[in-house]
Write a protein that holds these residues in place. Structure first.
Motif, PDB file in Angstrom:
ATOM      1  N   VAL A 117      43.256  44.814  10.354  1.00  0.00           N
ATOM      2  CA  VAL A 117      42.565  43.881  11.260  1.00  0.00           C
ATOM      3  C   VAL A 117      42.746  42.454  10.782  1.00  0.00           C
ATOM      4  N   GLU A 118      42.621  42.246   9.474  1.00  0.00           N
ATOM      5  CA  GLU A 118      42.812  40.897   8.947  1.00  0.00           C
ATOM      6  C   GLU A 118      44.236  40.418   9.191  1.00  0.00           C
ATOM      7  N   GLY A 119      45.205  41.295   8.965  1.00  0.00           N
ATOM      8  CA  GLY A 119      46.595  40.926   9.219  1.00  0.00           C
ATOM      9  C   GLY A 119      46.842  40.578  10.676  1.00  0.00           C
ATOM     10  N   MET A 120      46.204  41.307  11.582  1.00  0.00           N
ATOM     11  CA  MET A 120      46.348  40.995  13.015  1.00  0.00           C
ATOM     12  C   MET A 120      45.674  39.668  13.338  1.00  0.00           C
ATOM     13  N   SER A 121      44.517  39.411  12.745  1.00  0.00           N
ATOM     14  CA  SER A 121      43.799  38.166  13.049  1.00  0.00           C
ATOM     15  C   SER A 121      44.546  36.939  12.526  1.00  0.00           C
ATOM     16  N   HIS A 122      45.350  37.109  11.477  1.00  0.00           N
ATOM     17  CA  HIS A 122      46.148  36.005  10.927  1.00  0.00           C
ATOM     18  C   HIS A 122      47.538  35.932  11.545  1.00  0.00           C
ATOM     19  N   GLY A 123      47.828  36.843  12.475  1.00  0.00           N
ATOM     20  CA  GLY A 123      49.136  36.829  13.127  1.00  0.00           C
ATOM     21  C   GLY A 123      50.245  37.484  12.331  1.00  0.00           C
ATOM     22  N   ALA A 124      49.913  38.149  11.213  1.00  0.00           N
ATOM     23  CA  ALA A 124      50.948  38.805  10.407  1.00  0.00           C
ATOM     24  C   ALA A 124      51.363  40.145  11.007  1.00  0.00           C
ATOM     25  N   PHE A 125      50.445  40.807  11.708  1.00  0.00           N
ATOM     26  CA  PHE A 125      50.720  42.096  12.334  1.00  0.00           C
ATOM     27  C   PHE A 125      50.521  41.978  13.830  1.00  0.00           C
ATOM     28  N   ARG A 126      51.318  42.740  14.576  1.00  0.00           N
ATOM     29  CA  ARG A 126      51.145  42.802  16.030  1.00  0.00           C
ATOM     30  C   ARG A 126      49.793  43.414  16.365  1.00  0.00           C
ATOM     31  N   LYS A 127      49.265  43.026  17.508  1.00  0.00           N
ATOM     32  CA  LYS A 127      48.008  43.592  17.975  1.00  0.00           C
ATOM     33  C   LYS A 127      48.226  45.057  18.353  1.00  0.00           C
ATOM     34  N   ALA A 128      47.394  45.905  17.809  1.00  0.00           N
ATOM     35  CA  ALA A 128      47.442  47.344  18.092  1.00  0.00           C
ATOM     36  C   ALA A 128      46.112  47.928  17.639  1.00  0.00           C
ATOM     37  N   ALA A 180      58.656  51.310  -1.389  1.00  0.00           N
ATOM     38  CA  ALA A 180      59.615  50.708  -0.458  1.00  0.00           C
ATOM     39  C   ALA A 180      59.469  51.318   0.935  1.00  0.00           C
ATOM     40  N   SER A 181      59.278  52.614   0.997  1.00  0.00           N
ATOM     41  CA  SER A 181      59.147  53.299   2.279  1.00  0.00           C
ATOM     42  C   SER A 181      57.868  52.888   3.004  1.00  0.00           C
ATOM     43  N   THR A 182      56.755  52.843   2.294  1.00  0.00           N
ATOM     44  CA  THR A 182      55.512  52.407   2.939  1.00  0.00           C
ATOM     45  C   THR A 182      55.613  50.934   3.326  1.00  0.00           C
ATOM     46  N   GLY A 183      56.315  50.155   2.532  1.00  0.00           N
ATOM     47  CA  GLY A 183      56.541  48.754   2.895  1.00  0.00           C
ATOM     48  C   GLY A 183      57.341  48.625   4.177  1.00  0.00           C
ATOM     49  N   ARG A 184      58.345  49.473   4.350  1.00  0.00           N
ATOM     50  CA  ARG A 184      59.132  49.443   5.591  1.00  0.00           C
ATOM     51  C   ARG A 184      58.264  49.800   6.800  1.00  0.00           C
ATOM     52  N   LEU A 185      57.357  50.756   6.610  1.00  0.00           N
ATOM     53  CA  LEU A 185      56.477  51.117   7.714  1.00  0.00           C
ATOM     54  C   LEU A 185      55.526  49.960   8.061  1.00  0.00           C
ATOM     55  N   ILE A 186      54.977  49.322   7.042  1.00  0.00           N
ATOM     56  CA  ILE A 186      54.109  48.158   7.283  1.00  0.00           C
ATOM     57  C   ILE A 186      54.902  47.069   8.001  1.00  0.00           C
ATOM     58  N   ASP A 187      56.114  46.827   7.565  1.00  0.00           N
ATOM     59  CA  ASP A 187      56.945  45.803   8.184  1.00  0.00           C
ATOM     60  C   ASP A 187      57.285  46.126   9.629  1.00  0.00           C
ATOM     61  N   ALA A 188      57.251  47.389   9.995  1.00  0.00           N
ATOM     62  CA  ALA A 188      57.563  47.780  11.372  1.00  0.00           C
ATOM     63  C   ALA A 188      56.513  47.278  12.362  1.00  0.00           C
ATOM     64  N   PHE A 189      55.284  47.034  11.882  1.00  0.00           N
ATOM     65  CA  PHE A 189      54.290  46.468  12.808  1.00  0.00           C
ATOM     66  C   PHE A 189      53.946  45.028  12.470  1.00  0.00           C
ATOM     67  N   ALA A 190      54.808  44.393  11.666  1.00  0.00           N
ATOM     68  CA  ALA A 190      54.637  42.957  11.403  1.00  0.00           C
ATOM     69  C   ALA A 190      55.156  42.149  12.591  1.00  0.00           C
ATOM     70  N   THR A 191      54.655  40.936  12.710  1.00  0.00           N
ATOM     71  CA  THR A 191      55.139  40.070  13.804  1.00  0.00           C
ATOM     72  C   THR A 191      56.463  39.466  13.413  1.00  0.00           C
TER      73      THR A 191
END
Length: 193
Positions: free
Chosen positions: A133-144, A182-193
């Motif tokens: 939620v914090e990442g979405m509120s700062h624009g780092a993650f897409r809204k979902a 690295a794998s979990t990082g790739r998954l996190i990056d998949a929903f980054a803006t």
């Protein structure tokens, strides 16, 4: 320092047995003997073996949650998510029997997705959702939906750990840890803006 209470001593003995040998090794008689109680005296503190095992599982969740919460507010939301998921791996490898019982076996009292998680009944997944939620509120993650994303991350991490523990990776622990992060990082990056 005051001596540990009898229930605390019972829990410590049960935890040590469980951690070393698994749930099947934990019997009320054996735990009582470890603590120096009669076989019947332990029942004054825990009504049955199931209650003792449930308490150990609850304590496992709380321990994991404390570690994950320690990462709250440190670094970016992405860094916090990686740190929490790294802690999940640490716990799984350090306490495999407790990990299996808490996170991998059917239990009557297990939290269910989505209702229990959306009601914030998960001490372990709440900090993950909060970082999302914090990442979405700062624009780092897409809204979902934060709970769907939190479950995606948890399922991914849990699946990798289960595969590693089942011998499906030829990596040693150090190399698996690097792959896992690295794998979990790739998954996190998949929903980054």
């Amino acid at each position: 320092m005051s001596p540990a209470s009898t229930p605390d001593r019972i829990l410590a003995a049960a935890h040590a047995i469980f951690d070393a040998e698994g749930a099947d090794a934990v019997s009320m008689r054996r735990v009582a003997a470890e603590v120096g109680l009669s076989a019947m005296a332990i029942y004054r503190h825990f009504p049955n073996r199931e209650a003792l095992l449930a308490r150990l599982s609850d304590d496992s969740f709380e321990e994991a949650a404390r570690t994950w919460t320690d990462h709250a507010g440190q670094g970016t939301p992405r860094q916090r998510l990686l740190a929490m998921l790294g802690s999940y791996l640490d716990y799984a490898l350090a306490h495999p029997h407790l990990f299996d019982h808490a996170f991998g076996l059917p239990r009557e009292d297990a939290r269910r997705f989505p209702e229990d998680f959306r009601a914030r009944r998960s001490p372990t997944l709440n900090p993950i959702a909060d970082a999302i939620v914090e990442g979405m509120s700062h624009g780092a993650f897409r809204k979902a939906d934060e709970w769907d994303l939190a479950m995606d991350l948890w399922a991914h991490a849990h699946g990798l750990i289960a595969l590693y523990r089942a011998g499906r990776f030829s990596y040693d622990e150090k190399r698996f840890r690097a792959f896992y992060l690295a794998s979990t990082g790739r998954l996190i990056d998949a929903f980054a803006t």
